[in-house]
Write an enzyme that holds these catalytic residues in place. Structure first.
Site, PDB file in Angstrom:
ATOM      1  N   GLN A   1     -10.466  41.320  70.952  1.00  0.00           N
ATOM      2  CA  GLN A   1     -10.313  42.466  71.667  1.00  0.00           C
ATOM      3  C   GLN A   1      -9.354  42.418  72.569  1.00  0.00           C
ATOM      4  O   GLN A   1      -8.978  43.339  73.326  1.00  0.00           O
ATOM      5  CB  GLN A   1     -11.474  43.415  71.862  1.00  0.00           C
ATOM      6  CG  GLN A   1     -12.451  43.715  70.601  1.00  0.00           C
ATOM      7  CD  GLN A   1     -11.806  44.629  69.792  1.00  0.00           C
ATOM      8  OE1 GLN A   1     -10.910  45.399  70.031  1.00  0.00           O
ATOM      9  NE2 GLN A   1     -12.319  44.779  68.524  1.00  0.00           N
TER      10      GLN A   1
ATOM     11  N   CYS B   1     -20.804  45.894  64.131  1.00  0.00           N
ATOM     12  CA  CYS B   1     -21.216  44.404  64.169  1.00  0.00           C
ATOM     13  C   CYS B   1     -21.822  43.918  65.159  1.00  0.00           C
ATOM     14  O   CYS B   1     -21.407  42.731  65.707  1.00  0.00           O
ATOM     15  CB  CYS B   1     -19.870  43.549  63.612  1.00  0.00           C
ATOM     16  SG  CYS B   1     -19.214  43.840  62.015  1.00  0.00           S
TER      17      CYS B   1
ATOM     18  N   HIS C   1     -20.094  39.866  69.176  1.00  0.00           N
ATOM     19  CA  HIS C   1     -19.908  40.411  67.906  1.00  0.00           C
ATOM     20  C   HIS C   1     -20.422  39.647  66.833  1.00  0.00           C
ATOM     21  O   HIS C   1     -20.535  38.343  67.283  1.00  0.00           O
ATOM     22  CB  HIS C   1     -18.402  40.414  67.570  1.00  0.00           C
ATOM     23  CG  HIS C   1     -17.874  41.118  66.200  1.00  0.00           C
ATOM     24  ND1 HIS C   1     -17.827  40.230  65.046  1.00  0.00           N
ATOM     25  CD2 HIS C   1     -17.238  42.373  65.984  1.00  0.00           C
ATOM     26  CE1 HIS C   1     -17.309  41.137  64.150  1.00  0.00           C
ATOM     27  NE2 HIS C   1     -17.022  42.226  64.561  1.00  0.00           N
TER      28      HIS C   1
ATOM     29  N   ASP D   1     -13.779  34.593  72.744  1.00  0.00           N
ATOM     30  CA  ASP D   1     -13.516  35.463  71.490  1.00  0.00           C
ATOM     31  C   ASP D   1     -12.643  36.345  72.099  1.00  0.00           C
ATOM     32  O   ASP D   1     -12.757  37.444  72.886  1.00  0.00           O
ATOM     33  CB  ASP D   1     -14.600  36.037  71.066  1.00  0.00           C
ATOM     34  CG  ASP D   1     -14.379  37.295  69.951  1.00  0.00           C
ATOM     35  OD1 ASP D   1     -13.268  37.572  69.613  1.00  0.00           O
ATOM     36  OD2 ASP D   1     -15.637  37.569  69.425  1.00  0.00           O
TER      37      ASP D   1
ATOM     38  N   LYS E   1      -5.627  43.149  64.507  1.00  0.00           N
ATOM     39  CA  LYS E   1      -5.849  43.675  65.817  1.00  0.00           C
ATOM     40  C   LYS E   1      -4.587  43.991  66.715  1.00  0.00           C
ATOM     41  O   LYS E   1      -4.860  44.643  67.616  1.00  0.00           O
ATOM     42  CB  LYS E   1      -7.276  43.419  66.337  1.00  0.00           C
ATOM     43  CG  LYS E   1      -8.548  43.534  65.632  1.00  0.00           C
ATOM     44  CD  LYS E   1      -9.622  43.250  66.437  1.00  0.00           C
ATOM     45  CE  LYS E   1     -10.683  42.664  65.583  1.00  0.00           C
ATOM     46  NZ  LYS E   1     -11.386  43.752  64.801  1.00  0.00           N
TER      47      LYS E   1
HETATM   48  C1  PLP Z   1     -14.987  41.150  69.405  1.00  0.00           C
HETATM   49  C2  PLP Z   1     -14.803  40.902  68.129  1.00  0.00           C
HETATM   50  N1  PLP Z   1     -14.858  39.457  67.572  1.00  0.00           N
HETATM   51  C3  PLP Z   1     -14.732  39.064  66.511  1.00  0.00           C
HETATM   52  C4  PLP Z   1     -14.134  39.952  65.592  1.00  0.00           C
HETATM   53  C5  PLP Z   1     -13.770  39.552  64.177  1.00  0.00           C
HETATM   54  O1  PLP Z   1     -12.639  39.532  63.749  1.00  0.00           O
HETATM   55  P1  PLP Z   1     -11.985  39.399  62.162  1.00  0.00           P
HETATM   56  O2  PLP Z   1     -13.101  40.266  61.218  1.00  0.00           O
HETATM   57  O3  PLP Z   1     -10.560  39.770  62.280  1.00  0.00           O
HETATM   58  O4  PLP Z   1     -12.533  37.777  61.983  1.00  0.00           O
HETATM   59  C6  PLP Z   1     -14.047  41.378  66.147  1.00  0.00           C
HETATM   60  C7  PLP Z   1     -13.530  42.228  64.948  1.00  0.00           C
HETATM   61  O5  PLP Z   1     -14.014  43.395  64.810  1.00  0.00           O
HETATM   62  C8  PLP Z   1     -14.223  41.595  67.263  1.00  0.00           C
HETATM   63  O6  PLP Z   1     -14.093  42.706  67.632  1.00  0.00           O
END
Ligand code: PLP
Lengths: 150, 420
Positions: free
Chosen positions: B209, B372, B129, B206, B232
């Site tokens: 998810q 993203c 992401h 990370d 999430k």
């Molecule tokens: C795999 C992953 N990493 C990071 C993020 C970023 O999360 P946040 O926008 O809550 O900081 C997301 C959110 O879409 C994600 O799916």
């Protein structure tokens, strides 16, 4: 699975789906005098517009692009409607079309001598504010491409 | 916590806990299939936040009156609850942040600034992401370090050769996602972490998810840092977590400077407080922490194994039903055990934005676009995908409504035949 009812649609009118599925004037022009790429950063849609302009008239148009049905159909309809027109006519048509989608409330009457033709099919986009930029992508690219032609 | 069925909330009854799903929009029931982006909240979480704000809210730390003492106690109790949810024993190593993005930036600006130098390498998969990519790309620019990309196979799993090649170069850092937010791929965290450690790398996970969907014990993951977001996993926005090993956190410089993170401040110098305060400058999201703890309690009551089973059941059902649609192609691993319930797909020649618009008109909420993950989209040669994702409140009827809406969209778009 099947639903018997025929689908009629305010946004995805048949003409739009037809231009999307069977685009007109798709492809680059070897004879292009103007070429410009336009992008919508928010959705990633892209159109590259080729114009062959001779003596103040758009004699040939081509485009390639990637995007949703609204942006691609709009580019295809643009190509059909500006081919053969003078630059002044093209500008007037583009401005009229933009005003049609962007004016709040009722749809403004086109000025004298401007025939909006098939472009009317894109009126449904007015009800989907986030999609208006899709319908305008090719037109904004067109205006920019001929900006310096006076 | 409110009790749903036989003394504990059950997945089957969970949907009733989510008032937002109990309404119609445009004459359609809400079919919410965008939880990978942000999840809905159960009544229990909203009530926990509300009752905290109605009875116990005040700023934390240093308050000498009951409300502030109580708010401080509840905030720290929230930290213990979240730590318990993750199996973190050293509670002060669990830091509250605004979310995954802030947690990863914190690491880039503290651990990264301190530990990366010219020519060092950062290994990461192309499936990352943007929030686990851009901070490292920019850190690499600042430091003259290099990103070493781990490619993916067509089914969305990591390419073993490029993984081995990246680790052979002994990167300083290996950062990767537990679960791909596009493919749903579950990466084998423990194995990857062990291999990266053997190659001398520090390992960041990370968990944005992963944590909401998979039972999580940080020690079993074997990583050095874990980042995730509350929103999430049924909690409010603006709260998230960074967990790290104490010996690493203690050698990192602070990220934000200001109140609450200091020990003493003189005109010309300052010293820093201990963990966790050292990384929680300023007034934190107190209500958010309370909400996240409530979400952890809710998920704990459902049981994360049950959450995982529910995901698997819906995933299997979705795969089976989607297969009935001609011209629909699902991205990602075919082996369902290796995936989470994120389902990205392509449907005939219908652009994802058209598809999402058409589904929305049937009350079906999905996401369309690059999610993203632009480098990943380029890799699979797509401008975007349409993505449905499931969570505890979804059921088979949601899948049915998705499939019906897709079928309708398909018929609208396939009515046109081009003249030769
Ligand atoms: C795999 C992953 N990493 C990071 C993020 C970023 O999360 P946040 O926008 O809550 O900081 C997301 C959110 O879409 C994600 O799916």
């Amino acid at each position: 699975m099947s639903h018997p009812e025929a689908i009629s649609d305010d946004l995805y009118r048949e003409i739009i789906l037809d231009h999307y599925t069977c685009p007109r004037h798709k492809g680059h022009l070897e004879t292009a005098t103007h070429r410009l790429e336009g992008v919508n950063p928010s959705c990633g849609d892209m159109v590259e517009l080729d114009l062959e302009v001779r003596d103040g008239r758009v004699v040939e148009v081509g485009f390639v692009g990637e995007g949703c049905s609204i942006s691609m159909a709009s580019a295809s309809m643009l190509a059909e409607s500006v081919r053969g027109q003078t630059l002044d006519q093209v500008r007037l048509l583009a401005d009229t079309f933009k005003a049609r989608l962007l004016t709040k409330g009722g749809i403004p009457e086109p000025p004298e001598g401007v025939d909006i033709g098939e472009l009317e099919a894109l009126d449904g986009v007015r009800a989907y504010p986030v999609r208006i930029k899709c319908a305008l992508l090719a037109w904004n690219t067109l205006l920019e491409a001929i900006e310096n032609e006076r | 916590m409110e009790i749903s069925v036989q003394g504990r909330p059950s997945i089957q009854a969970a949907r009733q806990d989510f008032p937002i799903l109990d309404q119609e929009i445009g004459g359609h029931p809400v079919t919410f299939l965008d939880s990978a982006s942000s999840a809905q909240k159960p009544r229990q979480v909203m009530q926990a936040v509300r009752s905290f704000e109605e009875t116990s809210y005040a700023n934390i730390h240093r308050g000498l009156y009951w409300l502030s003492e109580e708010a401080t106690r509840l905030y720290e109790e929230a930290r213990e609850t979240v730590a318990g949810f993750l199996g973190v024993e050293d509670v002060p190593t669990l830091l509250f942040t605004r979310g995954t993005t802030e947690s990863l930036n914190l690491l880039a600006y503290t651990w990264g600034e301190r530990n990366l130098g010219e020519g060092d390498e950062i290994a990461l998969p192309v499936m990352e992401h943007h929030s686990n990519l851009v901070p490292w790309q920019q850190l690499a620019f600042r430091k003259g370090a290099r990103l070493r990309w781990i490619e993916i196979n067509p089914d969305g799993t990591l390419d073993q050769d490029s993984l081995a090649a990246a680790l052979d170069r002994r990167p300083k850092l290996f950062t990767f996602t537990w679960v791909s937010n596009v493919f749903g791929t579950i990466n084998p965290v423990r194995e990857l972490a062990d291999r990266a450690h053997a190659a001398g790398a520090t390992v960041i996970l990370d968990g944005a998810q992963g944590v909401p969907h998979l039972p999580t014990r940080v020690e079993d993951l074997g990583v050095d840092f874990l980042a995730f977001s509350g929103h999430k996993m049924l909690a409010p926005t603006g709260i998230g977590v960074l967990w790290g090993r104490r010996e690493l956190l203690e050698t990192m410089p602070p990220f934000h400077y200001g109140g609450s993170m200091i020990s003493t401040v003189r005109r010309d110098r300052s010293s820093w407080d201990v963990l966790p305060n050292r990384f929680e400058a300023g007034t934190p999201n107190i209500s958010g922490a309370i909400g996240l703890a409530a979400a952890c309690r809710y998920l704990d009551a459902l049981g994360m194994e049950a959450v995982r089973d529910h995901d698997q059941d819906l995933l299997a059902y979705a795969f089976e039903q989607l297969a009935s649609l001609e011209g629909l192609e699902v991205f990602g691993p075919e082996d369902l055990a290796g995936r989470s319930c994120v389902v990205s797909f392509r449907f005939r020649n219908i652009h994802p934005h058209d598809l999402a618009t058409l589904l929305a008109r049937e009350g079906v909420c999905v996401r369309a676009g690059h999610h993203c993950c632009q480098p990943l989209m380029r890799e699979i040669g797509m401008m975007g995908t349409t993505r449905a994702s499931f969570y505890v409140y979804n059921n088979r009827e949601d899948v049915d409504r998705l499939v019906q809406a897709l079928d309708k969209a398909g018929r609208l778009f396939s009515g046109v035949k081009c003249k030769p």
